[in-house]
Every structure is written in C-alpha cells, then in structure tokens.
Motif scaffolding. Structure first.
Motif, mmCIF file in Angstrom:
data_model
loop_
_atom_site.group_PDB
_atom_site.id
_atom_site.type_symbol
_atom_site.label_atom_id
_atom_site.label_comp_id
_atom_site.label_asym_id
_atom_site.label_seq_id
_atom_site.Cartn_x
_atom_site.Cartn_y
_atom_site.Cartn_z
ATOM 1 N N HIS A 1 5.398 -12.084 -7.997
ATOM 2 C CA HIS A 1 4.050 -11.939 -8.555
ATOM 3 C C HIS A 1 3.025 -11.707 -7.439
ATOM 4 O O HIS A 1 2.151 -10.846 -7.532
ATOM 5 C CB HIS A 1 3.662 -13.170 -9.374
ATOM 6 N N ALA A 2 3.150 -12.473 -6.368
ATOM 7 C CA ALA A 2 2.224 -12.316 -5.237
ATOM 8 C C ALA A 2 2.352 -10.928 -4.618
ATOM 9 O O ALA A 2 1.351 -10.304 -4.264
ATOM 10 C CB ALA A 2 2.506 -13.385 -4.185
ATOM 11 N N LEU A 3 3.575 -10.430 -4.519
ATOM 12 C CA LEU A 3 3.801 -9.101 -3.942
ATOM 13 C C LEU A 3 3.193 -8.013 -4.812
ATOM 14 O O LEU A 3 2.624 -7.038 -4.304
ATOM 15 C CB LEU A 3 5.304 -8.850 -3.770
ATOM 16 N N ILE A 4 3.295 -8.162 -6.115
ATOM 17 C CA ILE A 4 2.719 -7.173 -7.029
ATOM 18 C C ILE A 4 1.204 -7.117 -6.863
ATOM 19 O O ILE A 4 0.604 -6.048 -6.800
ATOM 20 C CB ILE A 4 3.107 -7.498 -8.492
ATOM 21 N N VAL A 5 0.581 -8.287 -6.763
ATOM 22 C CA VAL A 5 -0.875 -8.326 -6.580
ATOM 23 C C VAL A 5 -1.258 -7.673 -5.252
ATOM 24 O O VAL A 5 -2.188 -6.871 -5.185
ATOM 25 C CB VAL A 5 -1.394 -9.778 -6.630
ATOM 26 N N GLU A 6 -0.534 -8.006 -4.212
ATOM 27 C CA GLU A 6 -0.824 -7.435 -2.892
ATOM 28 C C GLU A 6 -0.671 -5.911 -2.912
ATOM 29 O O GLU A 6 -1.512 -5.181 -2.405
ATOM 30 C CB GLU A 6 0.102 -8.051 -1.844
ATOM 31 N N HIS A 7 0.403 -5.463 -3.518
ATOM 32 C CA HIS A 7 0.660 -4.029 -3.605
ATOM 33 C C HIS A 7 -0.444 -3.324 -4.392
ATOM 34 O O HIS A 7 -0.962 -2.290 -3.964
ATOM 35 C CB HIS A 7 2.014 -3.790 -4.261
ATOM 36 N N ALA A 8 -0.806 -3.888 -5.510
ATOM 37 C CA ALA A 8 -1.834 -3.286 -6.362
ATOM 38 C C ALA A 8 -3.160 -3.152 -5.623
ATOM 39 O O ALA A 8 -3.878 -2.164 -5.768
ATOM 40 C CB ALA A 8 -2.019 -4.114 -7.617
ATOM 41 N N LYS A 9 -3.488 -4.153 -4.829
ATOM 42 C CA LYS A 9 -4.734 -4.102 -4.066
ATOM 43 C C LYS A 9 -4.716 -2.966 -3.049
ATOM 44 O O LYS A 9 -5.723 -2.306 -2.825
ATOM 45 C CB LYS A 9 -4.943 -5.423 -3.328
ATOM 46 N N ARG A 10 -3.566 -2.757 -2.439
ATOM 47 C CA ARG A 10 -3.487 -1.748 -1.374
ATOM 48 C C ARG A 10 -3.448 -0.323 -1.875
ATOM 49 O O ARG A 10 -3.950 0.573 -1.216
ATOM 50 C CB ARG A 10 -2.235 -1.993 -0.532
ATOM 51 N N ILE A 11 -2.817 -0.098 -3.010
ATOM 52 C CA ILE A 11 -2.696 1.286 -3.491
ATOM 53 C C ILE A 11 -3.899 1.710 -4.313
ATOM 54 O O ILE A 11 -3.947 2.820 -4.804
ATOM 55 C CB ILE A 11 -1.425 1.490 -4.348
ATOM 56 N N LYS A 12 -4.871 0.835 -4.434
ATOM 57 C CA LYS A 12 -6.054 1.108 -5.263
ATOM 58 C C LYS A 12 -6.761 2.412 -4.904
ATOM 59 O O LYS A 12 -6.889 2.794 -3.797
ATOM 60 C CB LYS A 12 -7.024 -0.066 -5.144
#
Length: 203
Positions: free
Chosen positions: A192-203
């Motif tokens: 879950h933490a990785l998904i949030v981190e990824h989503a923030k970066r590819i924004k």
DNA sequence: TTCCAGGCAATAC
DNA sequence: GTATTGCATGGA
C-alpha cells in the motif's frame, strides 16, 4: 501481475517504512511532505498503545488530505492519547487539527473514535470500526493493517487508478489483491505504501 | 488562480 | 441501488 508489480515497485523505491509516527527516534528519511517518522524495513510497530492510537488518529485525519497537512495537525495535537481527545473541548480540537482540513467533521470523527477506543479491550473487528461515524472501508482497513497488523489490503483512489479499476467496488478490488498475495501484514503494509509513493511520483 | 490530496456521509436521482 | 455533492486547508 499483482505480485510482479509489487516486486517492481519495491525494487524501484525500496521499503517505505509506513506508518509514519511522530516521535520515532530512528531513521530520518527525506520524503515528500515529511521528514521523519518512517521506519523502512521495520514492521514491528506500533511499539505501544500510544503509537497505536496515533496511527488511528492519522488514518482519520488523512482522509482525502495531503499527509503534510496531517502532520501539522498531529503536531498541534502534541502527544495524542485517547483520554486527551475525549476531554478536550470540541472547539479546541477543531483549532488544533485545522491544517488537516474538514476540521468540523474530523473533530467529530476523532471524538467518536476516541469514545470507541476507550471502551476497547481487544482488537476491533472491521464491522465494529465501520459502525463508527466517520470510519469507512479504507480508514478501517488502514487501522487494522497498520495499528493492529491484520493482513488486510488497503484500497485507495491511487490503487484503483494505477490498476485501472476505477469505479469498481471497494471490496471487489480488495479481494482481487488479497487472493494473489500471501497473508502477511508486512507485504500488505509495504504494498500500500509503495502504491502511494508511486502514484505521487508519476503524477 | 486553479487543482488536488493516503474519504466519508448525506442527499438526489 | 447508484450518482452526486459538501466538507477545507495548504502546497504545487
């Protein structure tokens, strides 16, 4: 596909060290909107009841809200405890959590959750959490996963977006992931933490 | 200035 | 039963 994505994200970003805590003396990671409180690779949290309650408070405060703003609210609350929230004047509470937004609703949510937590003698069930005003599926699962280490996959807006499951039912999406992952809270917490981190970066 | 963030409950259709 | 709306701050 689910496991493959997990390995890919973990390799790319590394362990995230969720859930971030206020006064954890340890690693000082620099992350977006936050500086410390993360504990990558260490899944032995919460260490005490105080931390457990703080995670729950954070889960409520972060509803549709940037974590940087949540941290400001947490700082305003100081060393947060269940009895402190119960005793605190509602207007004082609103004032302190103001940076987290929706402060009228969230003050009530914290009050109602604190009353529940105060009577709690064991790990709550998901149904019990969902019956509290202000606790929906994501908040309930976040609490169970990070505050009580119950292997439960947390679904958020990012998860649906990244995996093209927008519009799908929460429980269906959750099942889709839980079917394919080992029942291990460490994996669920990290994913879950990785998904949030990824989503923030590819924004 | 506009957009949106680690949702949820109330209301409308 | 599903779709839409209100809630609110602070940073990009």
């Amino acid at each position: 596909m689910v496991k493959q994505m997990y390995n890919r994200l973990l390799k790319k970003y590394g362990p995230q060290g969720w859930w971030p805590l206020q006064e954890h003396k340890g690693v000082n990671m620099t992350k977006t909107g936050s500086s410390k409180g993360y504990h990558p690779g260490d899944f032995d949290f919460p260490k005490n009841e105080r931390q457990r309650f703080e995670i729950c408070v954070g889960a409520i405060l972060t509803q549709n809200t940037n974590w940087a703003n949540v941290e400001k609210a947490l700082t305003g609350l100081g060393k947060v405890s269940c009895s402190k929230i119960i005793k605190m004047d509602i207007d004082e509470l609103k004032k302190r959590i103001r940076p987290a937004g929706y402060y009228n609703q969230k003050a009530r949510k914290l009050k109602e959750f604190a009353e529940f937590y105060n009577r709690l003698k064991r790990k709550p069930t998901r149904e019990e959490l969902l019956s509290i005003w202000g606790i929906g599926p994501e908040t309930a699962d976040s609490m169970l996963l990070y505050a009580w280490k119950e292997p439960r996959f947390v679904v958020d807006a990012y998860t649906k977006r990244i995996f093209g499951m927008e519009g799908k039912d929460y429980d269906d999406v959750q099942k889709h992931f839980e079917k394919k992952l080992p029942k291990d809270h460490k994996v669920y917490q990290e994913y879950h933490a990785l998904i949030v981190e990824h989503a923030k970066r590819i924004k």
